[in-house]
Design an enzyme around this catalytic site. Structure first.
Site, PDB file in Angstrom:
ATOM      1  N   GLU A 253       5.443 -10.442   8.042  1.00  0.00           N
ATOM      2  CA  GLU A 253       6.350  -9.391   8.531  1.00  0.00           C
ATOM      3  C   GLU A 253       5.467  -8.343   9.166  1.00  0.00           C
ATOM      4  OE1 GLU A 253       9.468  -9.310   8.643  1.00  0.00           O
ATOM      5  OE2 GLU A 253      10.078 -10.849   7.228  1.00  0.00           O
ATOM      6  N   CYS A 286      20.273  15.609  12.925  1.00  0.00           N
ATOM      7  CA  CYS A 286      19.223  16.519  13.357  1.00  0.00           C
ATOM      8  C   CYS A 286      19.454  16.961  14.787  1.00  0.00           C
ATOM      9  CB  CYS A 286      17.879  15.841  13.251  1.00  0.00           C
ATOM     10  SG  CYS A 286      17.673  14.564  14.453  1.00  0.00           S
TER      11      CYS A 286
HETATM   12  P1  NAD Z   1      -2.103  -2.928   7.180  1.00  0.00           P
HETATM   13  O1  NAD Z   1      -2.012  -4.230   7.897  1.00  0.00           O
HETATM   14  O2  NAD Z   1      -3.229  -2.030   7.504  1.00  0.00           O
HETATM   15  O3  NAD Z   1      -2.210  -3.173   5.583  1.00  0.00           O
HETATM   16  C1  NAD Z   1      -1.219  -3.918   4.905  1.00  0.00           C
HETATM   17  C2  NAD Z   1      -1.861  -4.586   3.696  1.00  0.00           C
HETATM   18  O4  NAD Z   1      -2.823  -5.531   4.145  1.00  0.00           O
HETATM   19  C3  NAD Z   1      -2.601  -3.611   2.782  1.00  0.00           C
HETATM   20  O5  NAD Z   1      -2.376  -3.989   1.444  1.00  0.00           O
HETATM   21  C4  NAD Z   1      -4.053  -3.837   3.175  1.00  0.00           C
HETATM   22  O6  NAD Z   1      -4.958  -3.518   2.151  1.00  0.00           O
HETATM   23  C5  NAD Z   1      -4.052  -5.330   3.465  1.00  0.00           C
HETATM   24  N1  NAD Z   1      -5.141  -5.801   4.332  1.00  0.00           N
HETATM   25  C6  NAD Z   1      -5.849  -5.109   5.251  1.00  0.00           C
HETATM   26  N2  NAD Z   1      -6.785  -5.905   5.818  1.00  0.00           N
HETATM   27  C7  NAD Z   1      -6.662  -7.126   5.242  1.00  0.00           C
HETATM   28  C8  NAD Z   1      -7.322  -8.377   5.412  1.00  0.00           C
HETATM   29  N3  NAD Z   1      -8.329  -8.539   6.284  1.00  0.00           N
HETATM   30  N4  NAD Z   1      -6.930  -9.424   4.657  1.00  0.00           N
HETATM   31  C9  NAD Z   1      -5.909  -9.294   3.779  1.00  0.00           C
HETATM   32  N5  NAD Z   1      -5.246  -8.136   3.576  1.00  0.00           N
HETATM   33  C10 NAD Z   1      -5.614  -7.058   4.303  1.00  0.00           C
HETATM   34  O7  NAD Z   1      -0.701  -2.213   7.359  1.00  0.00           O
HETATM   35  P2  NAD Z   1      -0.249  -0.779   6.830  1.00  0.00           P
HETATM   36  O8  NAD Z   1      -0.881   0.285   7.639  1.00  0.00           O
HETATM   37  O9  NAD Z   1      -0.340  -0.730   5.359  1.00  0.00           O
HETATM   38  O10 NAD Z   1       1.307  -0.835   7.176  1.00  0.00           O
HETATM   39  C11 NAD Z   1       1.794  -0.469   8.435  1.00  0.00           C
HETATM   40  C12 NAD Z   1       2.188  -1.690   9.245  1.00  0.00           C
HETATM   41  O11 NAD Z   1       3.097  -2.489   8.481  1.00  0.00           O
HETATM   42  C13 NAD Z   1       2.930  -1.296  10.505  1.00  0.00           C
HETATM   43  O12 NAD Z   1       2.438  -2.052  11.587  1.00  0.00           O
HETATM   44  C14 NAD Z   1       4.384  -1.678  10.208  1.00  0.00           C
HETATM   45  O13 NAD Z   1       5.167  -2.022  11.320  1.00  0.00           O
HETATM   46  C15 NAD Z   1       4.188  -2.866   9.301  1.00  0.00           C
HETATM   47  N6  NAD Z   1       5.374  -3.089   8.492  1.00  0.00           N
HETATM   48  C16 NAD Z   1       6.180  -4.105   8.838  1.00  0.00           C
HETATM   49  C17 NAD Z   1       7.324  -4.339   8.114  1.00  0.00           C
HETATM   50  C18 NAD Z   1       8.214  -5.501   8.463  1.00  0.00           C
HETATM   51  O14 NAD Z   1       9.078  -5.819   7.666  1.00  0.00           O
HETATM   52  N7  NAD Z   1       8.040  -6.160   9.583  1.00  0.00           N
HETATM   53  C19 NAD Z   1       7.643  -3.547   7.026  1.00  0.00           C
HETATM   54  C20 NAD Z   1       6.769  -2.520   6.683  1.00  0.00           C
HETATM   55  C21 NAD Z   1       5.624  -2.296   7.428  1.00  0.00           C
END
Ligand code: NAD
Length: 398
Positions: A253, A286
Site C-alpha cells: 500500500e 474550514c
Molecule cells: P516509509 O516508507 O518511510 O516507512 C514505512 C515503514 O517502512 C516504516 O516502518 C519504516 O521503518 C519501514 N522501512 C523503511 N525503509 C525500509 C526498508 N528498506 N525495508 C523495510 N522497511 C523499511 O513511509 P512513512 O513515511 O512512514 O509513511 C508515509 C508514506 O506511507 C506516504 O507515502 C503515504 O502515502 C504512505 N501511506 C500509504 C497508505 C496506503 O494505504 N496506500 C497508507 C498510509 C501511508
C-alpha cells in the site's frame, strides 16, 4: 505514560525482550522526549521469526479452528473498546494527532475492522469441484505461515489493525514492525493480544529502523509473505528483498497523488468542505488556507497549506506531499481535466461527492505504483492464504 515501554510478549524462547540494543529509539512529536524504546537489529528479527514459526507449527496455524480465531478476535475488539482512552492518548502523544480525533476516528474504525475479520475467521472455505464421477476434488485455503508486516506513522493503530486482523483471521503468525516514529500503540496492542488469549508468539512486534529491522523482515527466507504500507521507494526495496530471498509474495500500500475534480456547476460549499476534509482531515467546515510555514514553535507540525495556479508539470503536482497540503489547478472542460488528472482515473478508490469514506468490507488499495493487492473486505483474505488443490481417487484400480 510509563518512562519506558518494554515487551510483555512472553514466549518460551523469545521472552519478549530485545537483547541487542536495549534502549535507543527516542519517541517524540513535539520535540520533547516521551519515552525510549528498544531498537531491534537483524538478530532480533531472526529470533522473532523463529518464535512465530514455532507458534504457527504448534497450537496456532493449521490446527486452530476458525471458531477459536473468531472468539479471540472478538475478545481483542472488546479489549480495544475497554482501552480506547489509553490508546487514543498514546496516538495523540506519539503521532501528534488530537486525542479527540483518535478517539472519534482511529479507535472506532480499528474496532470495526477487528470485528469484521472476526466474522470471517470461521468462514474461510474452499470449493468442491465436479470433475469425474470416480474422483473427489476440492480446494483448501490454508494460512501461509509466518508473515512479515511493516507499517507507517500516519495511523499507527489503524494500520496495525488493518495488517494483523486479516492475517489472524486466516491463521497466520506475524512479525510486525511499526514505524520508528510511532511504535507505542503497537506495544500496548501486544499486551491486549496476549490478554485476548492468542497463543504466545502468534504476534511479535519488532521496534526498530527500516533499513535494519524492516529490511531483515523482508529479506528473511522464513517469512513467507511481506505486507507493507509506506512510500513507493521503500515498497520497491521491499519487493527487491523479497525477490532475492525466497520469492515471497508481497502486498504493497504505497503513496501517490490523486486528483479531486470539481466542475463549475458543483455545490461549491459542499465541494470545498469535502476537499478540505480530504486534505486536512482534523477540519470539515474550514475557510480557505494559504499556510506554507511551520505551525507553532515546537515539534514537527506544518500549517495547512494550499498552492494555487499550479501547472501539471510542477513537482508539487506530480509528487506526493504527505501532509496537509493541496494544489489547485484550473481546467477548461472534461477532456482537459481527464488529461490533467491522469488518463481516465486509474485509481484504486474513487469517491463521488465525498472523500475518505471507508468501510471494513470495502477493498482498499492502489493502481500502478500506488500498490499491489488489496486490504479490507474479502479481498484482503486472499493475500493471507495459500490454495491447496486435493484430488482423491475413488476408483479401485487405475
Ligand atoms: P516509509 O516508507 O518511510 O516507512 C514505512 C515503514 O517502512 C516504516 O516502518 C519504516 O521503518 C519501514 N522501512 C523503511 N525503509 C525500509 C526498508 N528498506 N525495508 C523495510 N522497511 C523499511 O513511509 P512513512 O513515511 O512512514 O509513511 C508515509 C508514506 O506511507 C506516504 O507515502 C503515504 O502515502 C504512505 N501511506 C500509504 C497508505 C496506503 O494505504 N496506500 C497508507 C498510509 C501511508
Amino acid at each position: 505514560m510509563p518512562e519506558t515501554f518494554s515487551y510483555t510478549w512472553d514466549t518460551p524462547t523469545y521472552q519478549g525482550k530485545l537483547p541487542s540494543v536495549p534502549v535507543s529509539l527516542l519517541v517524540e512529536t513535539t520535540g520533547k522526549l516521551i519515552t525510549k524504546i528498544s531498537e531491534a537489529v537483524e538478530a532480533d528479527v531472526d529470533i522473532a521469526v523463529s518464535v512465530a514459526q514455532k507458534a504457527f507449527d504448534e497450537p496456532w496455524g493449521l490446527r486452530a479452528p476458525g471458531s477459536k480465531r473468531t472468539e479471540l478476535l472478538w475478545n481483542l475488539a472488546q479489549l480495544i473498546i475497554n482501552h480506547s482512552d489509553e490508546l487514543a492518548a498514546i496516538e495523540a502523544l506519539d503521532n501528534g494527532k488530537t486525542f479527540s480525533w483518535a478517539k472519534k476516528v482511529d479507535l472506532p474504525f480499528s474496532i470495526e475492522v477487528v470485528k469484521y475479520f472476526a466474522g470471517w475467521a470461521d468462514k474461510i472455505t474452499g470449493q468442491t469441484i465436479e470433475t469425474l464421477e470416480a474422483k473427489f476434488a476440492y480446494t483448501r485455503h490454508e494460512p501461509i505461515g509466518v508473515v512479515g508486516q511493516i507499517i507507517p506513522w500516519n495511523f499507527p493503530l489503524l494500520m496495525f489493525i488493518w495488517k494483523i486482523a486479516p492475517a489472524l483471521a486466516t491463521g497466520n503468525a506475524i512479525v510486525l514492525k511499526p514505524s520508528e516514529f510511532t511504535a507505542l500503540s503497537a506495544l500496548l496492542m501486544c499486551e491486549l493480544i496476549m490478554e485476548a488469549g492468542f497463543p504466545p508468539g502468534v504476534v511479535n512486534v519488532i521496534t526498530g529502523y527500516g533499513n535494519t529491522a524492516g529490511a531483515a523482515i523482508s529479506s528473511r527466507m522464513k517469512t513467507e509473505k511481506v505486507a507493507f504500507t509506506g512510500r513507493t521507494l521503500t515498497g520497491r526495496k521491499i519487493m527487491e528483498a523479497a525477490a532475492k530471498s525466497n520469492l515471497k509474495p508481497v502486498t504493497l500500500e504505497l503513496g501517490g497523488k490523486s486528483p479531486n475534480i470539481i466542475f463549475d456547476d458543483a455545490d461549491l460549499e459542499q465541494a470545498i468542505n469535502w476537499t478540505a476534509h480530504g486534505l486536512l482531515w482534523r477540519r470539515r467546515n474550514c475557510t480557505y488556507y494559504i499556510g506554507g510555514d511551520r505551525f507553532g514553535t515546537d515539534g514537527h507540525f506544518v500549517s495547512s497549506t494550499i498552492f494555487t495556479d499550479a501547472k501539471p508539470e510542477m513537482k508539487i503536482v506530480k509528487e506526493e506531499i504527505f501532509g496537509p497540503v493541496g494544489v489547485v489547478i484550473k481546467f477548461t472542460d472534461e477532456q482537459d481535466v481527464i488529461r490533467q488528472a491522469i488518463l481516465q482515473l486509474q485509481a484504486g478508490t474513487v469517491w463521488v461527492n465525498c472523500i475518505h469514506e471507508s468501510h471494513p468490507g470495502v477493498s482498499f488499495g492502489g493502481y500502478k505504483q500506488s500498490g499491489i493487492g488489496r486490504e479490507m473486505g474479502e479481498y484482503a483474505l486472499q493475500h493471507y492464504t495459500n490454495v491447496k488443490a486435493v484430488h482423491i481417487n475413488l476408483r479401485d484400480k487405475m
